[in-house]
Design a protein around this motif. Sequence first.
Motif, PDB file in Angstrom:
ATOM      1  N   GLN A  65       0.666  -1.195  -0.183  1.00 13.73           N
ATOM      2  CA  GLN A  65      -0.049   0.062  -0.042  1.00 13.73           C
ATOM      3  C   GLN A  65       0.798   1.242   0.056  1.00 13.73           C
ATOM      4  O   GLN A  65       0.429   2.257  -0.256  1.00 13.73           O
ATOM      5  CB  GLN A  65      -0.984   0.202   1.077  1.00 13.73           C
ATOM      6  CG  GLN A  65      -0.558   0.195   2.571  1.00 13.73           C
ATOM      7  CD  GLN A  65      -0.078  -1.242   3.144  1.00 13.73           C
ATOM      8  OE1 GLN A  65       0.197  -2.094   2.415  1.00 13.73           O
ATOM      9  NE2 GLN A  65       0.254  -1.151   4.594  1.00 13.73           N
ATOM     10  N   GLN A  70      -0.264   0.642  -5.615  1.00 14.45           N
ATOM     11  CA  GLN A  70      -1.778   0.636  -4.691  1.00 14.45           C
ATOM     12  C   GLN A  70      -2.283   2.016  -5.231  1.00 14.45           C
ATOM     13  O   GLN A  70      -3.554   1.993  -5.239  1.00 14.45           O
ATOM     14  CB  GLN A  70      -1.244   1.282  -3.140  1.00 14.45           C
ATOM     15  CG  GLN A  70      -2.315   1.312  -2.284  1.00 14.45           C
ATOM     16  CD  GLN A  70      -3.339   0.006  -2.017  1.00 14.45           C
ATOM     17  OE1 GLN A  70      -2.478  -0.792  -1.878  1.00 14.45           O
ATOM     18  NE2 GLN A  70      -4.463   0.105  -2.340  1.00 14.45           N
ATOM     19  N   ASP A  74      -6.457   1.186  -5.892  1.00 15.04           N
ATOM     20  CA  ASP A  74      -7.363   2.434  -5.298  1.00 15.04           C
ATOM     21  C   ASP A  74      -8.202   2.527  -6.201  1.00 15.04           C
ATOM     22  O   ASP A  74      -9.526   2.728  -6.065  1.00 15.04           O
ATOM     23  CB  ASP A  74      -6.592   3.676  -4.772  1.00 15.04           C
ATOM     24  CG  ASP A  74      -6.104   3.274  -3.106  1.00 15.04           C
ATOM     25  OD1 ASP A  74      -6.344   2.412  -2.946  1.00 15.04           O
ATOM     26  OD2 ASP A  74      -5.448   4.088  -2.775  1.00 15.04           O
TER      27      ASP A  74
END
Length: 298
Positions: A65, A70, A74
């Motif tokens: 993350q 990430q 997302d």
Amino acid sequence: MPAKIIAFINFKGGVGKTSNVVNLGAVLARTYHKRVLIVDLDAQCNATFWLLGHAERQRLEDEPQKTTSQIFRDHVNGTRFFDFDEAVIRGVPRSPAGNPHIPTLDLLGAHVDLLETEDILGARTLQPYFTFLEKTLKPHTQAYDYVFLDCPPNIYNVSKNALFFADHYVIPYVPDFLSLSGFRVFARVVKRFQDQASGYKPKLARPLIAAAIINRYKNVGNVFDQAINQLKLEVGDLRSKGLIHQKAAILNPPIRDCSRMASCSDSHLPVIIHDENAISSQDYEDMATDFLAHFAQF
Ligand SMILES: Nc1ncnc2c1ncn2[C@@H]1O[C@H](COP(=O)(O)OP(=O)(O)OP(=O)(O)O)[C@@H](O)[C@H]1O
Ligand SMILES: [Mg+2]
């Protein structure tokens, strides 16, 4: 002055994309005190591994993350786990005592997860998936003079995000016949993507290939010089056809083939810190001067 966002890209592998991002970035930050952010977009994580020590690398492997993968996850999943301030690693590389060697050189690391990201992005055809990187990173670029995007050796979905986000493209190049024919094909493919995406960002209607960098130059016979002369002719022709920017140029000097390049990535240091007397250290210092003058024109 807004940051200049520059994608180092070529669909050919092993031409020096990562070496140029790491070493030119390091000289601009250390010698010229520029604020430089390196963004690793390659699942091979070469820039990340080059600039981080073992413990930091291990931490990133366990914390995807805090990496570029990430950002894409997302957007695809509708989550907001990526936090720039938590993810950015400030002042890379660090000495064994933890002090930054180059305080104004920052890194946003990559994760091998990026391989899967390609598939996820490709499956989402309803969204303009190539806008994701810009949407997340643009607000953070004002803290920098240069943002360097280290692209994987392809023009798939992650690379298209880099092409969309960047203001300029730099093409690392190792002079040989195959690379020369690849250069023209590459310029056409890039222009085709720009034409497709220009509805989302009018700037893309202009050719953005702004420079080429010659890597691993060997002073043996005249094979390399012939290849460089052919590249110069090619650049002139592509300029006249509007496939690359009117001011596109081959940056000087060529980066010479240098055995210290292999050992400096092993030591997790840019070559100017690993061995300031290496011929490639001298070449990167000289190239940074030309780079700054060249990009001051845009
Ligand atoms: N000036 C140089 N002299 C000698 N070796 C070099 C030089 N520049 C780069 N190399 C070596 O060439 C190899 C490829 O370089 P690099 O990883 O920068 O290319 P790349 O285009 O990023 O590759 P990839 O497409 O896999 O991402 C590396 O092993 C690197 O150490
Ligand atoms: Mg690379």
